[in-house]
Design a protein around this motif. Structure first.
Motif, mmCIF file in Angstrom:
data_model
loop_
_atom_site.group_PDB
_atom_site.id
_atom_site.type_symbol
_atom_site.label_atom_id
_atom_site.label_comp_id
_atom_site.label_asym_id
_atom_site.label_seq_id
_atom_site.Cartn_x
_atom_site.Cartn_y
_atom_site.Cartn_z
ATOM 1 N N PRO A 120 0.347 -1.232 0.483
ATOM 2 C CA PRO A 120 -0.018 0.244 0.025
ATOM 3 C C PRO A 120 0.540 1.247 -0.051
ATOM 4 O O PRO A 120 1.842 0.951 0.339
ATOM 5 N N PRO A 121 0.510 2.157 -0.602
ATOM 6 C CA PRO A 121 1.269 3.533 -0.590
ATOM 7 C C PRO A 121 1.230 4.042 0.928
ATOM 8 O O PRO A 121 0.616 3.817 1.641
ATOM 9 N N ARG B 20 9.555 10.324 -9.049
ATOM 10 C CA ARG B 20 8.904 10.188 -10.100
ATOM 11 C C ARG B 20 8.834 11.695 -9.515
ATOM 12 O O ARG B 20 9.216 12.728 -8.692
ATOM 13 N N THR C 189 10.702 7.923 2.940
ATOM 14 C CA THR C 189 10.195 8.769 1.973
ATOM 15 C C THR C 189 10.773 9.934 1.791
ATOM 16 O O THR C 189 10.058 10.855 3.099
ATOM 17 N N ALA D 172 -1.311 8.335 1.073
ATOM 18 C CA ALA D 172 -2.373 7.697 0.098
ATOM 19 C C ALA D 172 -3.243 9.561 0.290
ATOM 20 O O ALA D 172 -3.861 9.433 1.300
ATOM 21 N N GLU E 278 -0.779 9.447 -5.260
ATOM 22 C CA GLU E 278 -0.391 8.175 -4.024
ATOM 23 C C GLU E 278 1.291 8.117 -4.339
ATOM 24 O O GLU E 278 1.877 8.630 -5.398
ATOM 25 N N ILE E 279 1.471 7.899 -3.474
ATOM 26 C CA ILE E 279 3.221 7.931 -2.630
ATOM 27 C C ILE E 279 3.970 7.031 -2.099
ATOM 28 O O ILE E 279 3.251 6.201 -1.244
ATOM 29 N N ARG E 280 4.679 6.264 -2.619
ATOM 30 C CA ARG E 280 5.098 5.342 -3.038
ATOM 31 C C ARG E 280 6.366 5.111 -1.759
ATOM 32 O O ARG E 280 7.152 5.973 -1.497
ATOM 33 N N LYS E 281 6.642 3.736 -1.092
ATOM 34 C CA LYS E 281 7.375 3.699 0.222
ATOM 35 C C LYS E 281 8.313 3.946 -0.937
ATOM 36 O O LYS E 281 8.639 3.215 -1.063
ATOM 37 N N GLU F 287 9.907 5.771 -1.874
ATOM 38 C CA GLU F 287 10.493 6.526 -3.092
ATOM 39 C C GLU F 287 10.892 8.284 -2.690
ATOM 40 O O GLU F 287 10.431 8.435 -1.763
ATOM 41 N N ASP G 207 0.938 6.233 6.036
ATOM 42 C CA ASP G 207 1.435 4.726 6.342
ATOM 43 C C ASP G 207 -0.133 4.666 7.122
ATOM 44 O O ASP G 207 0.123 3.740 7.951
#
Length: 313
Positions: free
Chosen positions: A2-3, A203, A186, A6, A27-30, A32, A65
């Motif tokens: 999961p992001p 990104r 992140t 979110a 959404e931002i990924r762990k 990155e 988170d």
């Protein structure tokens, strides 16, 4: 997975009626590094301030988170560190005291070893007993970063972290960002130094007048929109382009002494070699050539202007 952040349907309208954010989804990924770009007043700081619990949203949901930033705000904020644009800290405290105090605000037990590691990473160790008021602007910026990292956050927001700082701090800052990313932190940053975003970010998101108009990996964005320019310095000037070169979008410049070819990544392998062969067949010689890659800054400016032109139309 999961992001780690979110955001759904986020809006912010101030009492004056100005709508700072309009139905923003992200959404931002762990782990990155995400760069948020936009002109002044686009909504970057408003979005960051909402996620960090400083500004109340008008509508929408945000999970940090997995923790809702409003209903589970203590757990959400404990996950987040923020380095704001403004230098705001107690002028009469020492560096050690103010960073240690910031850790305690999040209910974290004392950890002198962690504080020492942060101060050494930021070249602040020899200033640990100095009062904030005696530090230079660059050193104060380092203290703000140390405060944001004091409670060991999993998510770090950097709002214009290198604005107005010297080259040395900028270099140290990005070295630290890389180390944090390697540890799984992140990073979300805004910056006016777009070349930094191009180099650092996994990104890129572009925000304009409260709307997120684009989210792409940096590599994909450069591949799709990052055109190249080939310039040939001709041995003899051309009065006009030969008809045999009509299949290439060429332009004569500098009184016919230069031939310019603008192409994208898809045409690079076929367009350039075939163009050079055709020039050779025609007896058109050149003394020198160079290529220039369109930068992320060029792409950003064109996206902003295009969006505004479409809105005006």
């Amino acid at each position: 997975m999961p992001p780690v952040i979110a955001i759904q349907g986020l809006t912010k309208t101030y009492k004056t009626g100005r709508q700072a954010l309009k139905q923003l989804d992200l959404e931002i990924r762990k782990g990155e590094i995400f760069a948020l770009l936009g002109p002044n007043g686009a909504g970057k700081t408003t979005m960051i301030s909402i996620v960090c619990g400083i500004v109340t949203p008008t509508s929408g949901t945000i999970l940090a988170d997995g923790h809702d930033i409003q209903s589970d705000y203590r757990a959400a904020r404990a996950k987040i560190g923020l380095v704001p644009q403004e230098l705001t800290t107690d002028a009469f405290e020492t560096v050690w005291a103010t960073v240690t105090f910031s850790r305690g605000l999040f209910g974290k037990p004392p950890n002198p070893a962690h504080i020492e590691r942060i101060l050494r990473d930021l070249s602040l160790w020899d200033k640990k007993d100095a009062k904030i008021m005696t530090l230079s602007g660059g050193m104060k910026r380092r203290v703000m970063i140390a405060k944001a990292l004091s409670h060991e956050p999993d998510i770090l927001f950097l709002d214009e972290p290198t604005a107005g700082v010297d080259v040395e701090l900028r270099r140290d800052m990005w070295a630290l960002v890389r180390r944090l990313r390697d540890r799984g932190v992140t990073i979300i940053l805004t910056t006016h130094y777009i070349e930094e975003a191009e180099e650092m970010a996994d990104r890129v998101g572009v925000i304009l007048e409260g709307e997120l108009i684009l989210v792409e990996t940096t590599a994909d964005l450069m591949r799709k929109l990052g055109r190249k320019t080939l310039t040939l310095n001709l041995q003899e000037p051309l009065a006009a382009l030969p008809a045999e070169l009509a299949e290439w979008p060429l332009e004569l410049k500098n009184g016919g002494c230069e031939l310019e070819y603008v192409f994208d990544s898809h045409a690079e392998k076929t367009g350039v070699p075939s163009l050079l062969r055709r020039l050779s067949d025609l007896g058109v010689g050149f003394k020198d050539l160079n290529t220039r890659q369109r930068s992320l800054e060029d792409i950003f400016v064109s996206l902003v202007h295009r969006d505004r032109e479409e809105e005006a139309a």
